[in-house]
Design a protein around this motif. Structure first.
Motif, PDB file in Angstrom:
ATOM      1  N   VAL A   1       0.843  -1.195   0.000  1.00  9.63           N
ATOM      2  CA  VAL A   1       0.000   0.000   0.000  1.00  9.63           C
ATOM      3  C   VAL A   1       0.880   1.247   0.000  1.00  9.63           C
ATOM      4  CG1 VAL A   1      -1.901  -1.185   1.144  1.00  9.63           C
ATOM      5  CG2 VAL A   1      -0.245   0.073   2.524  1.00  9.63           C
ATOM      6  N   SER A   2       0.294   2.374  -0.346  1.00 10.85           N
ATOM      7  CA  SER A   2       1.041   3.620  -0.419  1.00 10.85           C
ATOM      8  C   SER A   2       1.187   4.255   0.957  1.00 10.85           C
ATOM      9  CB  SER A   2       0.338   4.593  -1.371  1.00 10.85           C
ATOM     10  OG  SER A   2      -0.965   4.857  -0.902  1.00 10.85           O
ATOM     11  N   SER A   3       2.070   5.221   1.050  1.00  6.92           N
ATOM     12  CA  SER A   3       2.242   5.976   2.292  1.00  6.92           C
ATOM     13  C   SER A   3       0.933   6.645   2.662  1.00  6.92           C
ATOM     14  CB  SER A   3       3.312   7.057   2.111  1.00  6.92           C
ATOM     15  OG  SER A   3       4.564   6.475   1.890  1.00  6.92           O
ATOM     16  N   GLY A   4       0.688   6.786   3.956  1.00  9.48           N
ATOM     17  CA  GLY A   4      -0.521   7.463   4.387  1.00  9.48           C
ATOM     18  C   GLY A   4      -0.966   7.017   5.759  1.00  9.48           C
ATOM     19  N   VAL A   5      -2.105   7.526   6.165  1.00  9.01           N
ATOM     20  CA  VAL A   5      -2.692   7.195   7.455  1.00  9.01           C
ATOM     21  C   VAL A   5      -3.706   6.071   7.249  1.00  9.01           C
ATOM     22  CG1 VAL A   5      -4.061   8.055   9.391  1.00  9.01           C
ATOM     23  CG2 VAL A   5      -2.348   9.536   8.316  1.00  9.01           C
ATOM     24  N   TYR A   6      -3.637   5.083   8.100  1.00  6.51           N
ATOM     25  CA  TYR A   6      -4.545   3.947   8.055  1.00  6.51           C
ATOM     26  C   TYR A   6      -5.143   3.752   9.443  1.00  6.51           C
ATOM     27  CZ  TYR A   6      -2.491   3.013   3.542  1.00  6.51           C
ATOM     28  OH  TYR A   6      -2.091   3.134   2.244  1.00  6.51           O
ATOM     29  N   LEU A   7      -6.270   3.077   9.488  1.00  9.80           N
ATOM     30  CA  LEU A   7      -6.907   2.732  10.759  1.00  9.80           C
ATOM     31  C   LEU A   7      -6.858   1.229  10.912  1.00  9.80           C
ATOM     32  CD1 LEU A   7     -10.101   4.936  10.455  1.00  9.80           C
ATOM     33  CD2 LEU A   7      -8.059   5.452  11.764  1.00  9.80           C
ATOM     34  N   TYR A   8      -6.524   0.775  12.092  1.00 14.31           N
ATOM     35  CA  TYR A   8      -6.678  -0.646  12.356  1.00 14.31           C
ATOM     36  C   TYR A   8      -7.758  -0.821  13.409  1.00 14.31           C
ATOM     37  CZ  TYR A   8      -3.775  -0.389  16.613  1.00 14.31           C
ATOM     38  OH  TYR A   8      -3.259  -0.084  17.841  1.00 14.31           O
ATOM     39  N   LYS A   9      -8.508  -1.890  13.244  1.00 14.04           N
ATOM     40  CA  LYS A   9      -9.652  -2.142  14.115  1.00 14.04           C
ATOM     41  C   LYS A   9      -9.533  -3.554  14.679  1.00 14.04           C
ATOM     42  CE  LYS A   9     -14.714  -2.192  13.865  1.00 14.04           C
ATOM     43  NZ  LYS A   9     -15.847  -2.021  12.950  1.00 14.04           N
ATOM     44  N   LEU A  10      -9.601  -3.645  15.997  1.00 18.86           N
ATOM     45  CA  LEU A  10      -9.654  -4.931  16.677  1.00 18.86           C
ATOM     46  C   LEU A  10     -11.117  -5.255  16.929  1.00 18.86           C
ATOM     47  CD1 LEU A  10      -8.655  -7.349  18.385  1.00 18.86           C
ATOM     48  CD2 LEU A  10      -8.523  -5.761  20.319  1.00 18.86           C
ATOM     49  N   VAL A  11     -11.543  -6.424  16.495  1.00 15.87           N
ATOM     50  CA  VAL A  11     -12.921  -6.866  16.710  1.00 15.87           C
ATOM     51  C   VAL A  11     -12.867  -8.221  17.407  1.00 15.87           C
ATOM     52  CG1 VAL A  11     -15.094  -7.474  15.603  1.00 15.87           C
ATOM     53  CG2 VAL A  11     -13.646  -5.712  14.587  1.00 15.87           C
ATOM     54  N   SER A  12     -13.568  -8.331  18.541  1.00 17.62           N
ATOM     55  CA  SER A  12     -13.725  -9.613  19.219  1.00 17.62           C
ATOM     56  C   SER A  12     -15.131  -9.643  19.793  1.00 17.62           C
ATOM     57  CB  SER A  12     -12.656  -9.812  20.302  1.00 17.62           C
ATOM     58  OG  SER A  12     -12.820  -8.879  21.335  1.00 17.62           O
ATOM     59  N   ASP A  13     -15.511 -10.710  20.430  1.00 18.97           N
ATOM     60  CA  ASP A  13     -16.879 -10.892  20.910  1.00 18.97           C
ATOM     61  C   ASP A  13     -17.430  -9.666  21.626  1.00 18.97           C
ATOM     62  OD1 ASP A  13     -16.904 -13.463  19.912  1.00 18.97           O
ATOM     63  OD2 ASP A  13     -16.225 -14.354  21.785  1.00 18.97           O
ATOM     64  N   GLY A  14     -18.303  -8.927  20.965  1.00 17.25           N
ATOM     65  CA  GLY A  14     -18.965  -7.790  21.575  1.00 17.25           C
ATOM     66  C   GLY A  14     -18.070  -6.591  21.829  1.00 17.25           C
ATOM     67  N   TYR A  15     -16.875  -6.544  21.256  1.00 11.56           N
ATOM     68  CA  TYR A  15     -15.938  -5.450  21.511  1.00 11.56           C
ATOM     69  C   TYR A  15     -15.259  -5.051  20.215  1.00 11.56           C
ATOM     70  CZ  TYR A  15     -11.844  -2.974  23.248  1.00 11.56           C
ATOM     71  OH  TYR A  15     -10.877  -2.027  23.474  1.00 11.56           O
ATOM     72  N   SER A  16     -15.055  -3.760  20.021  1.00  5.28           N
ATOM     73  CA  SER A  16     -14.233  -3.292  18.907  1.00  5.28           C
ATOM     74  C   SER A  16     -13.553  -1.997  19.312  1.00  5.28           C
ATOM     75  CB  SER A  16     -15.057  -3.102  17.632  1.00  5.28           C
ATOM     76  OG  SER A  16     -15.919  -2.004  17.754  1.00  5.28           O
ATOM     77  N   GLU A  17     -12.374  -1.789  18.759  1.00  3.16           N
ATOM     78  CA  GLU A  17     -11.581  -0.596  19.042  1.00  3.16           C
ATOM     79  C   GLU A  17     -10.769  -0.270  17.797  1.00  3.16           C
ATOM     80  OE1 GLU A  17      -8.068   0.914  22.078  1.00  3.16           O
ATOM     81  OE2 GLU A  17      -8.877  -1.090  22.280  1.00  3.16           O
ATOM     82  N   ALA A  18     -10.676   1.016  17.462  1.00  3.01           N
ATOM     83  CA  ALA A  18      -9.925   1.435  16.285  1.00  3.01           C
ATOM     84  C   ALA A  18      -8.876   2.467  16.693  1.00  3.01           C
ATOM     85  CB  ALA A  18     -10.860   2.027  15.231  1.00  3.01           C
ATOM     86  N   ARG A  19      -7.741   2.418  15.984  1.00  2.00           N
ATOM     87  CA  ARG A  19      -6.650   3.363  16.215  1.00  2.00           C
ATOM     88  C   ARG A  19      -6.004   3.734  14.888  1.00  2.00           C
ATOM     89  NH1 ARG A  19      -3.959   2.771  21.951  1.00  2.00           N
ATOM     90  NH2 ARG A  19      -5.841   2.226  23.072  1.00  2.00           N
ATOM     91  N   LYS A  20      -5.333   4.888  14.887  1.00  3.92           N
ATOM     92  CA  LYS A  20      -4.660   5.352  13.681  1.00  3.92           C
ATOM     93  C   LYS A  20      -3.203   4.908  13.673  1.00  3.92           C
ATOM     94  CE  LYS A  20      -5.889   9.840  13.939  1.00  3.92           C
ATOM     95  NZ  LYS A  20      -5.939  11.231  13.527  1.00  3.92           N
ATOM     96  N   MET A  21      -2.682   4.719  12.467  1.00  2.00           N
ATOM     97  CA  MET A  21      -1.260   4.453  12.272  1.00  2.00           C
ATOM     98  C   MET A  21      -0.831   5.072  10.948  1.00  2.00           C
ATOM     99  SD  MET A  21      -1.281   0.406  11.498  1.00  2.00           S
ATOM    100  CE  MET A  21      -2.495  -0.312  10.435  1.00  2.00           C
ATOM    101  N   MET A  22       0.465   5.327  10.812  1.00  2.00           N
ATOM    102  CA  MET A  22       0.964   6.006   9.628  1.00  2.00           C
ATOM    103  C   MET A  22       2.101   5.208   8.991  1.00  2.00           C
ATOM    104  SD  MET A  22       2.501   9.838   9.182  1.00  2.00           S
ATOM    105  CE  MET A  22       0.918  10.592   9.431  1.00  2.00           C
ATOM    106  N   LEU A  23       1.955   4.977   7.688  1.00  6.11           N
ATOM    107  CA  LEU A  23       2.995   4.314   6.899  1.00  6.11           C
ATOM    108  C   LEU A  23       3.754   5.405   6.151  1.00  6.11           C
ATOM    109  CD1 LEU A  23       4.411   1.940   5.483  1.00  6.11           C
ATOM    110  CD2 LEU A  23       2.479   1.845   3.916  1.00  6.11           C
ATOM    111  N   LEU A  24       5.064   5.456   6.358  1.00  2.80           N
ATOM    112  CA  LEU A  24       5.941   6.406   5.650  1.00  2.80           C
ATOM    113  C   LEU A  24       6.947   5.639   4.829  1.00  2.80           C
ATOM    114  CD1 LEU A  24       6.746   9.050   8.414  1.00  2.80           C
ATOM    115  CD2 LEU A  24       5.146   9.262   6.522  1.00  2.80           C
ATOM    116  N   LYS A  25       7.076   6.010   3.569  1.00  2.00           N
ATOM    117  CA  LYS A  25       8.077   5.342   2.712  1.00  2.00           C
ATOM    118  C   LYS A  25       9.184   6.288   2.384  1.00  2.00           C
ATOM    119  CE  LYS A  25       4.982   2.043   0.721  1.00  2.00           C
ATOM    120  NZ  LYS A  25       4.490   1.433  -0.475  1.00  2.00           N
TER     121      LYS A  25
END
Length: 86
Positions: A62-86
């Motif tokens: 993937v290209s450089s930029g800001v991405y979100l990752y999301k953890l999903v488990s039984d009845g729970y989800s959480e998202a956070r930002k991360m940045m890929l720099l090339k």
């Protein structure tokens, strides 16, 4: 949170679950499109690490930029930002 952040070419996503469950890590771009699923499996209670290599669902880097990752488990989800720099 993932580390390192920003990252190039890989990052480690650390997460913890209090009970045995199924967990899924999803990576999204800022437009909300699903980019990758680096982890989708059953886990035991405790801390876990998942490495994302910056590749999408088709195996392309993937290209450089800001991405979100999301953890999903039984009845729970959480998202956070991360940045890929090339």
């Amino acid at each position: 949170q993932n580390y390192p952040n920003p990252f190039n070419p890989t990052t480690t996503i650390r997460f913890m679950v209090p009970v045995n469950t199924r967990a899924r890590i999803e990576i999204y771009n800022l437009l909300g499109a699903l980019i990758a699923v680096p982890f989708d499996d059953a886990v035991v209670a405790g801390e876990h690490n998942v490495v994302w290599d910056g590749r999408n669902l088709n195996g392309e880097t993937v290209s450089s930029g800001v991405y979100l990752y999301k953890l999903v488990s039984d009845g729970y989800s959480e998202a956070r930002k991360m940045m890929l720099l090339k």
